[in-house]
Design a protein around this motif. Structure first.
Motif, mmCIF file in Angstrom:
data_model
loop_
_atom_site.group_PDB
_atom_site.id
_atom_site.type_symbol
_atom_site.label_atom_id
_atom_site.label_comp_id
_atom_site.label_asym_id
_atom_site.label_seq_id
_atom_site.Cartn_x
_atom_site.Cartn_y
_atom_site.Cartn_z
ATOM 1 N N ASP A 27 0.841 -1.198 0.000
ATOM 2 C CA ASP A 27 0.000 0.000 0.000
ATOM 3 C C ASP A 27 0.875 1.247 0.000
ATOM 4 O O ASP A 27 1.570 1.530 0.976
ATOM 5 C CB ASP A 27 -0.907 0.012 1.235
ATOM 6 C CG ASP A 27 -2.018 1.060 1.145
ATOM 7 O OD1 ASP A 27 -1.829 2.056 0.422
ATOM 8 O OD2 ASP A 27 -3.065 0.892 1.797
ATOM 9 N N ALA A 72 0.893 4.067 2.995
ATOM 10 C CA ALA A 72 1.227 3.675 4.369
ATOM 11 C C ALA A 72 2.309 4.538 5.002
ATOM 12 O O ALA A 72 2.940 4.137 5.986
ATOM 13 C CB ALA A 72 1.653 2.207 4.399
ATOM 14 N N LEU A 83 2.172 5.128 8.800
ATOM 15 C CA LEU A 83 2.567 3.946 9.576
ATOM 16 C C LEU A 83 4.086 3.780 9.576
ATOM 17 O O LEU A 83 4.690 3.487 10.617
ATOM 18 C CB LEU A 83 1.910 2.694 8.993
ATOM 19 C CG LEU A 83 0.398 2.567 9.184
ATOM 20 C CD1 LEU A 83 -0.153 1.449 8.307
ATOM 21 C CD2 LEU A 83 0.069 2.306 10.644
ATOM 22 N N THR A 98 -4.459 5.778 6.419
ATOM 23 C CA THR A 98 -3.918 4.853 5.416
ATOM 24 C C THR A 98 -5.053 4.228 4.617
ATOM 25 O O THR A 98 -6.123 3.965 5.159
ATOM 26 C CB THR A 98 -3.102 3.739 6.111
ATOM 27 O OG1 THR A 98 -2.044 4.336 6.862
ATOM 28 C CG2 THR A 98 -2.510 2.773 5.096
ATOM 29 N N PRO A 143 0.216 -2.946 6.152
ATOM 30 C CA PRO A 143 -0.651 -1.763 6.078
ATOM 31 C C PRO A 143 -2.075 -2.025 6.545
ATOM 32 O O PRO A 143 -2.813 -1.082 6.828
ATOM 33 C CB PRO A 143 -0.631 -1.401 4.589
ATOM 34 C CG PRO A 143 0.538 -2.117 4.017
ATOM 35 C CD PRO A 143 0.683 -3.366 4.824
ATOM 36 N N GLY A 177 -1.246 -2.234 10.709
ATOM 37 C CA GLY A 177 -0.392 -1.223 11.302
ATOM 38 C C GLY A 177 0.741 -1.785 12.131
ATOM 39 O O GLY A 177 1.464 -1.036 12.788
#
Length: 334
Positions: free
Chosen positions: A116, A119, A122, A150, A265, A268
């Motif tokens: 992703d 992200a 994160l 996200t 993602p 987390g």
């Protein structure tokens, strides 16, 4: 009887072309150039009949362009400016940036969010981005906040105007795909200028084309985690790219537990699925880069299932030194 860990398995791509052998430069030599980029090194080995003035500078300029557009470590980069946009604002993107983001979103959808490009919050929160490194894991509330920012489905692209819309709070991080794209740029540049035999690399991600002057292909060993007894897998890198991701590259330890840089993602959290490394062989290094990340996040079982469905040639290595080849990679075994 198990194979000798020192004895390599040989992988032969099924697209080896007789034209490559016919066009080899038997009287050529390997010109080696390189430099630094993206916090690592880059190199190119080009079969040529003489010196290549200006090529090293041209390749470095291409890499600098990727950094200027897609580095989260550069405050003035296009991606950093996008991340600072207010909710609802659009930003016109340079062609390279748009290509990478668009492909990243496609692979995000194909991997069900295991890869992703949104992200960034994160990655920063866990200390693996431009933000200062962490000495302890974040609190659950911090993770929840970053997760709320996200989601690849939140990014809207306008293909005709080559622009993207900031939905609000999303932080793009293209580090899992931009390096592979940079390798593709170098390879494309060389091909456009008539070079048919070369090996280019950025931080261990490679594209090879053509053959050596003696008729041998570019032999490359798939990267394996240090300290694990895994038999080498050696591929003839001809018209293909290879990228590897692993939990041994960046991490921090806290309270007896290791937190690796591979972040899922969807949760987390750093990945803890027993996979130490994934290598992917693909036509384009951009795709190999992103797919390696996605499959590492998914783990052995789900990753192998998806690699099989998508026809991705991949090698998985576990923390215990076990390994598995996807069907597409196994088909290359000599």
């Amino acid at each position: 009887m198990p194979s000798d860990p020192a004895e390599p398995r040989i992988l032969i791509p099924q697209n080896l072309s007789p034209n490559a052998i016919a066009s080899r430069l038997a009287d050529g030599r390997i010109v080696a150039i390189g430099g630094r980029t993206m916090g690592t090194t880059w190199s190119a080995k080009i079969v040529a009949k003489g010196e290549l003035p200006g090529v090293e500078a041209a390749l470095q300029a291409l890499l600098d362009r990727v950094v200027d557009e897609m580095s989260n470590w550069e405050a003035a980069s296009n991606v950093s400016r996008f991340n600072r946009l207010a909710a609802g604002q659009w930003q016109t993107l340079p062609p390279d940036f748009f290509t990478v983001l668009r492909r990243g979103l496609e692979i995000a959808a194909a991997s069900h969010g295991a890869f992703d490009p949104t992200a960034g919050a994160l990655v920063d929160m866990w200390g693996f981005g431009p933000a200062p490194a962490r000495l302890e894991p974040p609190a659950d509330a911090e993770i929840a906040t970053a997760l709320a920012a996200t989601g690849y489905r939140r990014i809207e692209l306008d293909v005709h105007a080559r622009r993207a819309r900031q939905p609000g709070g999303v932080s793009l991080d293209l580090s899992g795909i931009a390096k592979g794209y940079a390798v593709d740029l170098l390879a494309d540049f060389l091909r456009e200028r008539g070079h048919r035999h070369f090996l280019v690399e950025v931080g261990g991600e490679l594209v090879g084309d053509g053959i050596l002057p003696d008729g041998q292909p570019w032999w490359v060993d798939l990267e394996a985690p240090p300290g694990l007894r895994v038999a080498p897998a050696r591929i003839a890198l001809h018209g293909l790219a290879v990228a590897t991701t692993g939990d041994y590259r960046r991490f921090f330890d806290h309270a007896g537990r290791r937190y690796a840089h591979s972040i899922d993602p969807r949760t987390g959290q750093p990945v803890e699925n027993g996979v130490a490394a994934v290598s992917v062989v693909y036509r384009r290094c951009m795709d190999a880069d992103a797919w390696a990340t996605a499959l590492a996040v998914l783990g052995m079982e789900a990753g192998m299932t998806l690699a099989t469905e998508q026809g991705v040639a991949a090698r998985f290595i576990t923390n215990e030194g076990g390994e598995a080849f996807s069907p597409a990679l196994a088909a290359m075994l000599d």
